[in-house]
Each structure stands twice: as C-alpha cells, then as structure tokens.
Write a protein that holds these residues in place. Structure first.
Motif, PDB file in Angstrom:
ATOM      1  N   THR A 126       0.676  -1.688  -0.231  1.00 34.72           N
ATOM      2  CA  THR A 126       0.076   0.168  -0.584  1.00 34.72           C
ATOM      3  C   THR A 126       0.932   1.147   0.033  1.00 34.72           C
ATOM      4  O   THR A 126       0.682   2.193   0.268  1.00 34.72           O
ATOM      5  N   ASN A 127       2.228   1.204   0.053  1.00 29.96           N
ATOM      6  CA  ASN A 127       2.884   2.278   0.032  1.00 29.96           C
ATOM      7  C   ASN A 127       3.819   2.123  -0.983  1.00 29.96           C
ATOM      8  O   ASN A 127       4.800   1.291  -1.953  1.00 29.96           O
ATOM      9  N   ARG A 128       3.523   3.283  -2.404  1.00 28.86           N
ATOM     10  CA  ARG A 128       3.942   3.367  -3.899  1.00 28.86           C
ATOM     11  C   ARG A 128       5.205   3.444  -4.001  1.00 28.86           C
ATOM     12  O   ARG A 128       5.790   2.959  -3.859  1.00 28.86           O
ATOM     13  N   ASP A 129       5.939   4.072  -2.947  1.00 28.35           N
ATOM     14  CA  ASP A 129       7.520   4.594  -3.249  1.00 28.35           C
ATOM     15  C   ASP A 129       8.061   2.786  -2.922  1.00 28.35           C
ATOM     16  O   ASP A 129       8.868   2.779  -3.216  1.00 28.35           O
ATOM     17  N   GLN A 130       7.691   2.045  -1.436  1.00 22.32           N
ATOM     18  CA  GLN A 130       8.325   0.819  -1.152  1.00 22.32           C
ATOM     19  C   GLN A 130       8.305  -0.082  -3.121  1.00 22.32           C
ATOM     20  O   GLN A 130       8.785  -0.268  -2.809  1.00 22.32           O
ATOM     21  N   VAL A 131       7.321   0.208  -3.074  1.00 23.70           N
ATOM     22  CA  VAL A 131       6.451  -0.656  -4.470  1.00 23.70           C
ATOM     23  C   VAL A 131       7.819  -0.652  -5.631  1.00 23.70           C
ATOM     24  O   VAL A 131       8.206  -1.080  -6.383  1.00 23.70           O
ATOM     25  N   LYS A 133      10.139   1.550  -5.836  1.00 29.30           N
ATOM     26  CA  LYS A 133      12.020   2.083  -5.088  1.00 29.30           C
ATOM     27  C   LYS A 133      12.445   1.166  -4.399  1.00 29.30           C
ATOM     28  O   LYS A 133      13.930   0.644  -3.917  1.00 29.30           O
ATOM     29  N   CYS A 134      12.298   0.294  -3.949  1.00 26.45           N
ATOM     30  CA  CYS A 134      12.271  -0.809  -3.050  1.00 26.45           C
ATOM     31  C   CYS A 134      12.403  -2.298  -3.625  1.00 26.45           C
ATOM     32  O   CYS A 134      12.420  -2.476  -4.753  1.00 26.45           O
ATOM     33  N   GLN A 135      13.820  -3.443  -3.237  1.00 24.98           N
ATOM     34  CA  GLN A 135      13.674  -4.308  -4.102  1.00 24.98           C
ATOM     35  C   GLN A 135      11.990  -5.608  -4.083  1.00 24.98           C
ATOM     36  O   GLN A 135      11.878  -5.788  -2.614  1.00 24.98           O
ATOM     37  N   LEU A 136      12.020  -6.209  -5.254  1.00 24.57           N
ATOM     38  CA  LEU A 136      11.163  -6.768  -5.249  1.00 24.57           C
ATOM     39  C   LEU A 136      11.445  -8.201  -4.855  1.00 24.57           C
ATOM     40  O   LEU A 136      12.917  -8.863  -5.424  1.00 24.57           O
TER      41      LEU A 136
END
Ligand code: LAG
Ligand code: CA
Length: 437
Positions: A126-131, A133-136
């Motif tokens: 639910t956090n756009r930046d995480q989805v 800019k973080c690692q999948l």
C-alpha cells in the motif's frame, strides 16, 4: 511460449503458429541471466547480451526472421526493473557479477537503496514508494529514474527491436513509475505492441490505468474473475466487462493464466472439470481485451521446476511431448484463434443462457459460441445472426484440420444441439463445412 528455446519456437512458427493464425508469439526473456535450471533464473538479468538458457543472439534473430516470414510477430519479455537477487555469481555469458555490480552494464550508483525497510525489500504494497523503489524479493532495483539507467535500458530495447522484435512485455512494470517507462520508451521510438505487467491489488495505490499511456496493460482482475466464474460464481456473469472499473477493452491484455498465475492463483492445466480449457475458449470468443494471450507451458510439480527437455519445445500432434503441454495446439484453442480473427471487433449478439454455467453468444453475423460448463448435457435451440449454412464446429480445430465431428446446420438463424458436459461449440463464417459432409 514459456521457456521454449529459440530453435523450437522457430520450428513451431512454421509448423503451427503461423498456419493457425496466431499474430504474435511471446518469448521468455532473451538476455543473459543467472545460471540455473529453475525457470525464474530468466527473471534475474546479469547483462543485455542475448545469451540465455534459451539460445544465442544468432538463434534468436533466426527465430524472429523465420516467425515473421510465417506471419507471426515476436514479443520479447523485457526484464527492466531489476538485476539479480544473488550476492554474487556467474551469468549465462560466463562472466561474474555481484548484487550491485554488473561489469560493463551497471555499478553501485545505478541502483535504488530505498531506505524504507530494514533490508531494502518491499514489505508494504500500500506504499507506492516501497513498491517502486525498494527491492522485489531481493532483486537489485534499478534506479529507473536516472539518466544513465534510462539510456541503458533504451539501448537494450532498441537492440531488441533491431533483431526484428515488434512487441515488448514490460516485466514488473508496477515496480517502475509509469513516467520512467514513458521516458525510456521516448528514447526508443515507436514500438508496435507493448504490454505491461501491472498486477492489480485491492487497496493498492498503483493502478493499472496509470500505465495505459505507454501501451496495453495486463488485466489481472479478468484472470481472477474467470477463475471465480468457472469454478463457483457462474459464467452467466461474464457478459459485460465494460462497467467494472477495469481497463478499457482496447488497453486490456487478458489471459486465463500466465507463467506466474498458473503456479500461484489462477486456473491452470490441473484445474478440474475442463474449466481451464473452457475458460480459454471463452477468452478467445469474448470481445473484452483487445489482445488475449494464450499461455503455452509445461507440466510441473514443484513451483520452481524448470523447462523439460533442455528447453527444446516439442509437440506431438496436438498434444504435448516430453513434458510440454502445447496448449496453443489444443483444438478448441487453435480453432478459436481462427474464430477471433474472423469475428474481429464485432459486438456480442444473441446472448443466451441455460443454467448459471451455460452461456451462448454470437459475434455479430460472423460467429457463434456455446459453452457448457456444467456436468450435464445442454440440449437447446440456439438463435444466431449467422447466414444459413453448414458450419464446422471449430472447437474441433477446423478448418485447418478439416471439419472434425458433425457439422452444424443453421436454418433461419437457428440450430439445435446437444452439447455434452464440460464442452463447447463454436462456429464462424470462415470455417464452413465442405460440401457433402
Ligand atoms: C515478474 N513480474 O513482476 C515475473 O512475471 C515473475 O515471474 C518474477 O518472479 C518477478 N516479476 C521478477 O521478475 C520470478 C519468481 C520468483 C523469483 C524471481 C527472480 O516468481 O520466485 O524469485 O522470478 O528469479 C527467486 C526466489 C526468491 C528470491 C529471488 C531472488 O523464488 O525466493 O528472493 O529469486 O534471489
Ligand atoms: Ca523498481
């Protein structure tokens, strides 16, 4: 053609895909990746050299040229959100890399270190930046918002187009800002067909509709809804997809299953009662989704199981050989490719139902389909808008293989049929029964 190698796709374009009327063939990722037999090694790039488990650059180009001559364009799966998840390793090219260093391609400052979670991995969808800019799942996340990475990815995509590829599947598009994709594509120039993987999730901020400016988008709500309808909800709920808040039909790339969902969530070849086959027939017969995709894959037990037969795809007649399923050759699927090519974008006409699991509909005055997803026979008189005549039931794979089974005779727009349990029937004006049958 999930995990089929280039030589086997080349042969299948000539032997089957072209003659059956398939417009495009989608390949697994063609670029270098981590070594290993698991299918998902292809989703851990190490460089953009076209050397993979599925063949060399020369073999890839040869396949593209042969397929195009056979009337089949090629869509390449482009993994552009990330590189590998390994701390270090060897690539299919024989070179070495570490998690954040791919000599000659990327170095440490070309990656996102989101700093939003303890391990820099996505934890909260639910956090756009995480989805974005973080690692999948631990895969080194490319800084797709930087000039160098955008330029490098554009160069890769341009190189793919130079091989004759005319379509791209943008893997993990949801994990890249739509505006970054727009920037990259602006450096590439026109691409005839683009489909973007943006998996819809309830309560997630990133919407599939954000991506339509870049090309088609995969509509996973369709995949989920078909499973629900064919197994419990009733297929009589599937007349209209226009007012559900989904992607517009012209932007929606739809499928019953892809290589991920067949393992995790959707109908697949293991589904009971022929529901997978019937749902695929439905997806080809129904107008929603300008470009339906048919998955062709292989038997698996464990989720990680890699391709059979050293990636050499093979079909024996209509059925799979050596572990390959060859769904693209199943008669009701290839027959419905001809149906779809014939009916074009004609509207649904003459919608009829039996039980909640029995539907029939026409596509203007060009085709008609009936689907009996019920464990009992469906005997009925059907009303169509088709010209009178004797038609092949293309659920038997006609006309390529001749008219299999009894023809269907339409008189005064009507015909009667006894449709056996868990089967379908489809006719169109491009497949009339030969005289005397
Ligand atoms: C996709 N779309 O967003 C692909 O359709 C999907 O098949 C890819 O995941 C994913 N994105 C990344 O391109 C697949 C497998 C994963 C696999 C991943 C990388 O579904 O299971 O992760 O490719 O190979 C594997 C392991 C993970 C591990 C990761 C990194 O399963 O446990 O964390 O590798 O080492
Ligand atoms: Ca990303």
């Amino acid at each position: 053609m999930f995990e089929w190698n280039w030589n086997s796709i080349k042969a299948e374009c000539v032997a089957f895909l072209g003659p059956a009327g398939y417009g495009y063939v989608q390949t697994s990722p063609p670029n270098a990746h981590i070594v290993g037999k698991q299918w998902w090694t292809a989703y851990q790039p190490t460089s953009y050299d076209l050397v993979s488990n599925r063949g060399t650059r020369e073999e890839f180009i040869d396949m593209v040229n042969t397929c195009k001559t056979a009337g089949v364009q090629v869509i390449a799966d482009a993994v552009v959100n990330h590189m590998s998840g390994a701390s270090a390793g060897t690539s299919t090219l024989g070179t070495n890399f570490t998690h954040y260093d791919y000599p000659g391609t990327y170095s440490a400052n070309d990656f996102h270190y989101c700093g939003l979670t303890p391990d820099n991995n996505i934890a909260d969808y639910t956090n756009r930046d995480q989805v974005q800019k973080c690692q999948l799942v631990g895969l080194a996340d490319l800084a797709t918002d930087t000039d160098y990475v955008q330029g490098r990815l554009a160069d890769y995509l341009k190189d793919l187009l130079s091989t004759g590829v005319t379509g791209l599947r943008i893997d993990a598009a949801k994990h890249i800002a739509s505006s970054d994709i727009t920037n990259i594509l602006s450096r590439v120039g026109p691409v005839p067909y683009i489909t973007q993987e943006v998996i819809y999730g309830d309560n997630e901020p990133i919407q599939p509709s954000e991506y339509v400016a870049n090309g088609a988008v995969q509509e996973f709500r369709y995949t989920n809804t078909l499973k629900w309808a064919f197994t419990e909800g009733g297929i009589d709920t599937l007349q209209d997809f226009g007012n559900r808040g989904w992607l517009d039909s012209k932007s929606a790339n739809v499928f019953v299953a892809n290589h991920d969902t067949e393992r995790d969530s959707s109908l697949n070849y293991k589904s009971a009662m022929n529901t997978y086959y019937l749902a695929t027939i439905f997806s080809l017969a129904h107008p929603y989704g300008a470009n339906p995709t048919v998955l062709s894959s292989y038997f698996f037990e464990a989720r990680d199981d890699g391709a059979p037969n050293n990636w050499q795809g093979a079909c024996q007649g209509i059925s799979g050989d050596k572990g390959w399923l060859c769904q693209h050759r199943w008669p009701g699927i290839s027959g419905l490719v001809g149906f779809r090519n014939t009916v074009g974008d004609s509207e649904i006409t003459n919608w009829q139902t039996g039980t909640h699991q029995q539907i029939a509909f026409g596509r203007g005055n060009l085709g008609f389909v009936a689907i009996n997803n019920e464990s009992a026979q469906w005997s009925a008189e059907f009303t169509t808008s088709l010209p009178d005549g004797s038609y092949c039931n293309v659920n038997g794979g006609a006309p390529r293989d001749g008219c299999m089974g009894s023809p269907i005779t339409i008189s005064g727009g009507k015909f009667t049929a006894n449709i056996t349990p868990r089967t379908a029937l489809a006719v169109h004006v491009g497949a009339m029964a030969p005289a005397g049958l």
